[in-house]
Motif scaffolding. Structure first.
Motif, PDB file in Angstrom:
ATOM      1  N   SER A  59      31.723  39.656  31.806  1.00 56.74           N
ATOM      2  CA  SER A  59      31.699  40.147  30.426  1.00 56.74           C
ATOM      3  C   SER A  59      32.214  41.580  30.285  1.00 56.74           C
ATOM      4  O   SER A  59      32.261  42.118  29.183  1.00 56.74           O
ATOM      5  N   LYS A  60      32.616  42.187  31.381  1.00 55.96           N
ATOM      6  CA  LYS A  60      32.998  43.598  31.360  1.00 55.96           C
ATOM      7  C   LYS A  60      34.441  43.805  30.892  1.00 55.96           C
ATOM      8  O   LYS A  60      35.294  42.934  31.093  1.00 55.96           O
ATOM      9  N   PRO A  61      34.727  44.974  30.304  1.00 60.05           N
ATOM     10  CA  PRO A  61      36.136  45.326  30.093  1.00 60.05           C
ATOM     11  C   PRO A  61      36.818  45.398  31.453  1.00 60.05           C
ATOM     12  O   PRO A  61      36.167  45.677  32.473  1.00 60.05           O
ATOM     13  N   THR A  62      38.109  45.150  31.471  1.00 65.89           N
ATOM     14  CA  THR A  62      38.809  44.971  32.748  1.00 65.89           C
ATOM     15  C   THR A  62      40.148  45.683  32.740  1.00 65.89           C
ATOM     16  O   THR A  62      40.900  45.598  31.764  1.00 65.89           O
ATOM     17  N   VAL A  63      40.448  46.380  33.829  1.00 75.32           N
ATOM     18  CA  VAL A  63      41.768  46.980  34.012  1.00 75.32           C
ATOM     19  C   VAL A  63      42.321  46.472  35.345  1.00 75.32           C
ATOM     20  O   VAL A  63      41.620  46.465  36.359  1.00 75.32           O
ATOM     21  N   ILE A  64      43.562  46.011  35.319  1.00 75.48           N
ATOM     22  CA  ILE A  64      44.202  45.456  36.514  1.00 75.48           C
ATOM     23  C   ILE A  64      45.546  46.140  36.715  1.00 75.48           C
ATOM     24  O   ILE A  64      46.377  46.186  35.806  1.00 75.48           O
ATOM     25  N   TYR A  65      45.751  46.662  37.911  1.00 76.35           N
ATOM     26  CA  TYR A  65      46.980  47.372  38.273  1.00 76.35           C
ATOM     27  C   TYR A  65      47.904  46.460  39.089  1.00 76.35           C
ATOM     28  O   TYR A  65      47.439  45.690  39.942  1.00 76.35           O
ATOM     29  N   ILE A  66      49.212  46.571  38.831  1.00 72.76           N
ATOM     30  CA  ILE A  66      50.222  45.816  39.585  1.00 72.76           C
ATOM     31  C   ILE A  66      51.249  46.810  40.123  1.00 72.76           C
ATOM     32  O   ILE A  66      51.878  47.540  39.354  1.00 72.76           O
ATOM     33  N   HIS A  67      51.414  46.835  41.426  1.00 72.41           N
ATOM     34  CA  HIS A  67      52.331  47.771  42.081  1.00 72.41           C
ATOM     35  C   HIS A  67      53.776  47.293  41.986  1.00 72.41           C
ATOM     36  O   HIS A  67      54.061  46.186  41.518  1.00 72.41           O
ATOM     37  N   GLY A  68      54.684  48.128  42.485  1.00 74.85           N
ATOM     38  CA  GLY A  68      56.104  47.800  42.479  1.00 74.85           C
ATOM     39  C   GLY A  68      56.652  47.524  43.863  1.00 74.85           C
ATOM     40  O   GLY A  68      55.983  46.932  44.713  1.00 74.85           O
ATOM     41  N   TRP A  69      57.880  47.965  44.098  1.00 72.02           N
ATOM     42  CA  TRP A  69      58.600  47.760  45.357  1.00 72.02           C
ATOM     43  C   TRP A  69      57.815  48.360  46.521  1.00 72.02           C
ATOM     44  O   TRP A  69      57.258  49.450  46.403  1.00 72.02           O
TER      45      TRP A  69
END
Length: 357
Positions: A59-69
């Motif tokens: 139920s929590k707010p969520t932040v998801i990071y996606i890296h690059g090269w």
């Protein structure tokens, strides 16, 4: 200058992002990708469908990071985390403020697919499983092996939907750095399409997407129907904005927009709440550090009040700026340019000025 930028592009991933030993050797010896949840101090647990996770609440707010090269990182047994000191950032846990605010904090990894000597070979895998290098992946010995038949976009979408199937919150934010911004856009498109088709919980549609020093290579690609990646990304973003997704973008280096290598994609930037960061605490040759600054500056900015537009009480864009204000900036006709605080790393003294797009 062209040679310098080419050299820096080859070094996108040359800086250490996590202390050695954060992940076990098996993470690099075998193919490993998908969603990981993080706690304080770079503690982590891989998301596994149907299994509880110490660092995730439905139920929590969520932040998801996606890296690059990630050229060369597998042999070094290095993965990006929320410790960015080795990439020119502060000696801080950049997940801390988010965790204290009650967020789930995650990373969607595709590092072994992104470990290519040529950036466009990694880029192709986001969109196509039959590009120049197909879906090969690299192990810690530096050896490539044949990979799955799905694209990076498909693989990360599956990891996302399977591991968040029971999500009941109302606030998901996706961050994509460099090539990872394309992954963030493709992932959001796949989520949106599945929601529209009625095969995915609408709560999984991200509310906000941050493009951090976004990179798109030049020229049409045979593996993308002879289209530019930037052009397809523009089409996707235009559609996703119509679904209510908020887009913000932050440029921190010339690498992502030089005519020799990157497509500046002004049409897409003009669709977002667009800010030009000026990390002038780095010198003119520290282009890689400037490229990485967009990540830690954004994550760190959540610890402080939103910056202001110089001479006004109006807020500029940052991770802490409200969704409604980012929406207003996104739908406006001006961009934000770093005006004060450009010579200090800490975002607390930042102010911005408005300029025509």
């Amino acid at each position: 200058m062209r040679k310098l930028i080419l050299l820096c592009l080859l070094c996108f991933s040359s800086l250490l992002h996590a202390a050695p030993g954060v992940f076990p050797d098996s993470t690099f010896n075998n193919l490993d990708y998908g969603l990981y949840w993080f706690g304080y101090g770079d503690t982590w647990q891989k998301a596994v469908p149907g299994q509880s996770n110490a660092y995730y609440g439905a139920s929590k707010p969520t932040v998801i990071y996606i890296h690059g090269w990630q050229n060369g990182t597998t042999v070094r047994k290095d993965r990006e985390t929320f410790n960015r000191e080795g990439a020119g950032g502060p000696a801080l846990d950049l997940a801390d403020a988010w965790l204290r605010a009650g967020y789930n904090v995650g990373v969607l990894y595709w590092n072994q697919f992104a470990d290519e000597g040529e950036v466009t070979d990694a880029e192709a895998k986001i969109w196509s499983a039959t590009g120049p290098r197909a879906m090969r992946w690299r192990n810690s010995s530096g050896v490539y092996a044949s990979g799955p038949s799905q694209t990076v976009g498909d693989l990360l979408f599956k990891s996302y939907k399977d591991n968040m199937a029971g999500y009941s919150g109302s606030n998901i934010r996706i961050l994509g750095h460099s090539l990872g911004n394309q992954v963030a856009i493709v992932l959001s498109k796949k989520i949106s399409d599945a929601v529209t088709a009625g095969t995915l919980n609408s709560k999984l549609l991200p509310k906000r997407v941050a493009l951090l020093d976004p990179f798109y290579s030049n020229n049409a690609k045979s593996w993308l129907g002879n289209q530019w990646t930037g052009a397809v990304s523009r089409t996707y973003v235009s559609e996703l904005k119509g679904k209510g997704i908020i887009f913000e973008a932050y440029r921190s280096s010339p690498v992502t927009s030089t005519i020799f290598i990157g497509d500046a994609n002004p049409g897409l930037m003009n669709m977002t709440a667009f800010s030009e960061l000026k990390p002038w605490y780095f010198n003119a040759t520290q282009i890689t550090e400037k490229h990485n600054a967009a990540v830690w500056h954004y994550l760190w900015s959540y610890s402080f009040n939103p910056p202001l537009i110089t001479g006004t009480s109006n807020q500029a864009a940052s991770a802490k700026t409200s969704d409604s204000r980012i929406t207003t900036l996104m739908n406006g006709t001006q961009k934000l340019v770093h005006d004060q605080g450009a010579y200090t790393k800490e975002p607390s003294d930042d102010n911005f000025k408005l300029q025509a797009r």
